[in-house]
Design a protein around this motif. Structure first.
Motif, PDB file in Angstrom:
ATOM      1  N   SER A  66      17.064  13.462 -33.166  1.00 43.45           N
ATOM      2  CA  SER A  66      18.452  14.273 -31.617  1.00 43.45           C
ATOM      3  C   SER A  66      19.204  14.427 -32.869  1.00 43.45           C
ATOM      4  CB  SER A  66      18.470  13.662 -30.580  1.00 43.45           C
ATOM      5  OG  SER A  66      19.354  12.280 -30.983  1.00 43.45           O
ATOM      6  N   THR A  67      19.853  16.018 -32.609  1.00 42.94           N
ATOM      7  CA  THR A  67      21.222  16.506 -32.747  1.00 42.94           C
ATOM      8  C   THR A  67      21.722  17.168 -31.729  1.00 42.94           C
ATOM      9  OG1 THR A  67      22.245  17.472 -35.330  1.00 42.94           O
ATOM     10  CG2 THR A  67      19.503  18.361 -34.760  1.00 42.94           C
ATOM     11  N   MET A  68      23.105  17.550 -32.158  1.00 46.75           N
ATOM     12  CA  MET A  68      24.112  18.540 -31.393  1.00 46.75           C
ATOM     13  C   MET A  68      25.084  18.865 -32.869  1.00 46.75           C
ATOM     14  SD  MET A  68      25.592  16.116 -28.677  1.00 46.75           S
ATOM     15  CE  MET A  68      26.893  15.592 -29.424  1.00 46.75           C
ATOM     16  N   TYR A  69      24.612  18.620 -34.314  1.00 40.61           N
ATOM     17  CA  TYR A  69      25.139  19.127 -35.474  1.00 40.61           C
ATOM     18  C   TYR A  69      25.118  20.979 -35.772  1.00 40.61           C
ATOM     19  CZ  TYR A  69      26.860  19.535 -39.468  1.00 40.61           C
ATOM     20  OH  TYR A  69      27.327  20.142 -41.278  1.00 40.61           O
ATOM     21  N   ARG A  70      25.199  21.640 -35.674  1.00 42.12           N
ATOM     22  CA  ARG A  70      25.076  22.939 -35.838  1.00 42.12           C
ATOM     23  C   ARG A  70      25.357  23.561 -36.901  1.00 42.12           C
ATOM     24  NH1 ARG A  70      25.213  26.421 -32.150  1.00 42.12           N
ATOM     25  NH2 ARG A  70      25.746  25.757 -29.678  1.00 42.12           N
ATOM     26  N   ASN A  71      24.180  24.244 -37.419  1.00 42.43           N
ATOM     27  CA  ASN A  71      24.683  24.046 -38.770  1.00 42.43           C
ATOM     28  C   ASN A  71      24.516  26.273 -38.753  1.00 42.43           C
ATOM     29  OD1 ASN A  71      24.173  24.861 -41.737  1.00 42.43           O
ATOM     30  ND2 ASN A  71      21.824  23.855 -41.548  1.00 42.43           N
ATOM     31  N   GLY A  72      25.700  26.404 -38.835  1.00 37.88           N
ATOM     32  CA  GLY A  72      25.491  28.594 -38.206  1.00 37.88           C
ATOM     33  C   GLY A  72      24.719  28.529 -37.411  1.00 37.88           C
ATOM     34  N   ARG A  73      24.623  29.312 -36.713  1.00 44.37           N
ATOM     35  CA  ARG A  73      23.742  29.342 -35.204  1.00 44.37           C
ATOM     36  C   ARG A  73      22.476  28.926 -34.710  1.00 44.37           C
ATOM     37  NH1 ARG A  73      21.106  35.800 -34.777  1.00 44.37           N
ATOM     38  NH2 ARG A  73      20.940  34.530 -32.860  1.00 44.37           N
ATOM     39  N   GLY A  74      21.773  27.618 -36.143  1.00 41.29           N
ATOM     40  CA  GLY A  74      20.601  26.878 -35.556  1.00 41.29           C
ATOM     41  C   GLY A  74      21.153  25.469 -35.396  1.00 41.29           C
ATOM     42  N   TYR A  75      20.855  24.720 -35.955  1.00 34.17           N
ATOM     43  CA  TYR A  75      20.901  22.974 -35.737  1.00 34.17           C
ATOM     44  C   TYR A  75      20.653  22.379 -37.181  1.00 34.17           C
ATOM     45  CZ  TYR A  75      22.557  23.888 -30.811  1.00 34.17           C
ATOM     46  OH  TYR A  75      22.969  24.666 -30.166  1.00 34.17           O
ATOM     47  N   ALA A  76      20.957  20.896 -37.403  1.00 30.96           N
ATOM     48  CA  ALA A  76      20.136  20.517 -38.931  1.00 30.96           C
ATOM     49  C   ALA A  76      20.430  18.984 -38.105  1.00 30.96           C
ATOM     50  CB  ALA A  76      21.394  19.876 -39.281  1.00 30.96           C
ATOM     51  N   CYS A  77      19.019  18.709 -38.477  1.00 28.30           N
ATOM     52  CA  CYS A  77      18.852  17.215 -38.017  1.00 28.30           C
ATOM     53  C   CYS A  77      17.968  16.656 -39.078  1.00 28.30           C
ATOM     54  CB  CYS A  77      18.139  17.654 -37.273  1.00 28.30           C
ATOM     55  SG  CYS A  77      16.883  15.762 -36.143  1.00 28.30           S
ATOM     56  N   THR A  78      18.708  15.217 -39.445  1.00 32.43           N
ATOM     57  CA  THR A  78      18.839  14.351 -40.549  1.00 32.43           C
ATOM     58  C   THR A  78      17.494  13.403 -40.679  1.00 32.43           C
ATOM     59  OG1 THR A  78      20.573  13.869 -40.641  1.00 32.43           O
ATOM     60  CG2 THR A  78      19.823  12.482 -41.710  1.00 32.43           C
ATOM     61  N   MET A  79      16.677  13.564 -41.584  1.00 33.74           N
ATOM     62  CA  MET A  79      15.477  13.276 -41.584  1.00 33.74           C
ATOM     63  C   MET A  79      15.097  12.296 -42.502  1.00 33.74           C
ATOM     64  SD  MET A  79      13.702  14.715 -39.828  1.00 33.74           S
ATOM     65  CE  MET A  79      12.178  14.039 -39.730  1.00 33.74           C
TER      66      MET A  79
END
Length: 181
Positions: A66-79
């Motif tokens: 799960s993620t709440m981390y915004r990356n510009g207009r999208g989201y980033a999720c650590t794998m």
């Protein structure tokens, strides 16, 4: 089983990352069940996947993120897990929950292999992972086109057999047989 498109603005107050991850796993279990998928959780914390899902005898291992981390207009999720980057053959799908969008992405492991971070952008129609948005059908072992019928070929006979025996005469009637008792 399509979920109605009700846009929720999720207000998450869970600050601790581990607890937030456990909450996301509970959300996954609920959504999988709503989509007709059986969910099993392995005992302990040593498995490199969070759940085993089953539908009509087909099984798959799922890692939930799960993620709440915004990356510009999208989201980033650590794998990666607590033991480092994921290796080969550790799970079959990753289910990523975008908390602030209330969206799931069900991505086959072959499409994320070797990546440290997934960039998900639900606001771009041509985004790389857009085909996997709410792709619960993958966990049921179905293709995106499942349920579509190209043609039906069948043959029917005019004669049909009755499921009940037909009596030929009055003497063979059950009433006659019982009256002699």
């Amino acid at each position: 089983m399509k979920r109605p498109k009700v846009k929720m603005k999720v207000k998450i107050r869970i600050k601790h990352a581990k607890r937030r991850g456990e909450w996301a796993e509970m959300r996954f279990m609920a959504m999988a069940t709503e989509n007709g998928i059986e969910v099993s959780k392995p005992y302990g914390e040593m498995a490199r996947y969070d759940f085993v899902v089953e539908h009509e005898g087909k099984f798959a291992r799922v890692q939930v993120k799960s993620t709440m981390y915004r990356n510009g207009r999208g989201y980033a999720c650590t794998m990666r897990g607590w033991r480092g980057p994921y290796g080969r053959n550790e799970f079959d799908y990753v289910a990523v929950y975008l908390i602030l969008e209330d969206l799931w992405y069900i991505v086959p492991v072959k499409d994320i292999r070797g990546q440290w971070t997934l960039s998900l952008n639900p606001h771009l129609k041509n985004a790389r992972y857009e085909p996997y948005r709410e792709a619960w059908h993958l966990l049921r072992g179905e293709s995106p086109k499942s349920g579509r019928v190209r043609s039906i070929k069948a043959c029917a006979e005019d004669w049909t057999a009755s499921p009940f025996p037909v009596l030929d005469s009055y003497e063979e009637s059950p009433h006659t047989l019982l009256s002699g008792i």
